[in-house]
Design a protein around this motif. Structure first.
Motif, short mmCIF file in Angstrom:
data_model
loop_
_atom_site.label_atom_id
_atom_site.label_comp_id
_atom_site.label_asym_id
_atom_site.label_seq_id
_atom_site.Cartn_x
_atom_site.Cartn_y
_atom_site.Cartn_z
N ASN A 1 0.83 -1.21 0.00
CA ASN A 1 0.00 0.00 0.00
C ASN A 1 0.86 1.26 0.00
O ASN A 1 0.54 2.22 -0.71
N LEU A 2 1.92 1.27 0.78
CA LEU A 2 2.79 2.45 0.82
C LEU A 2 3.41 2.71 -0.55
O LEU A 2 3.50 3.86 -0.99
N LEU B 1 1.41 9.48 0.68
CA LEU B 1 1.40 8.57 1.83
C LEU B 1 0.28 8.90 2.82
O LEU B 1 -0.08 8.06 3.64
N ILE C 1 -2.77 6.56 3.51
CA ILE C 1 -2.76 5.45 4.46
C ILE C 1 -3.74 5.72 5.61
O ILE C 1 -4.18 4.79 6.28
#
Length: 130
Positions: free
Chosen positions: A3-4, A59, A62
């Motif tokens: 995901n990052l 980011l 997230i």
């Protein structure tokens, strides 16, 4: 970790879209028509930091809210880089006054619009990557 990587890559691509929009508006005289003096060159020196920062801002995706409404999330998250640009970059780093008013009274409006492009494009790329 996956995901990052997706969020960083999507943020970088969103920043590329944002940068092309800023450059195109400058070249077409749209920014000038709004009384805003922003017409950057489309050069590696101008693009590189914008793309890296766009990835870092990506980011933020997230954060665990509105995962099912990525476009809304992108629009809201675009307020963070907008605030940074208006209250740190323009006054402190560029010496253009708070909110970049020395570049034109409508500078904050254009900054919000261009960063909205970043947020929406980033969200769309994240959605396509999943």
């Amino acid at each position: 970790m996956k995901n990052l990587l997706i969020f960083f890559a999507a943020g970088s691509l969103g920043a590329l879209a944002n940068s092309i929009a800023v450059w195109l508006f400058g070249q077409l005289g749209i920014n000038a028509a709004f009384g805003v003096s922003i017409a950057p060159p489309l050069s590696p020196e101008w693009l590189y930091p914008r793309i890296v920062w766009g990835g870092l801002w990506g980011l933020l995706f997230i954060l665990p809210f509105w995962s099912s409404k990525l476009l809304v999330k992108g629009a809201l998250l675009s307020l963070f880089p907008s605030a940074f640009q208006l209250f740190v970059v323009f006054p402190v780093m560029a010496g253009k006054g708070v909110a970049g008013f020395e570049l034109g009274v409508l500078t904050p409006v254009l900054v919000l619009f261009f960063n909205w492009i970043w947020g929406v494009v980033t969200a769309l790329i994240i959605k396509a990557a999943r």
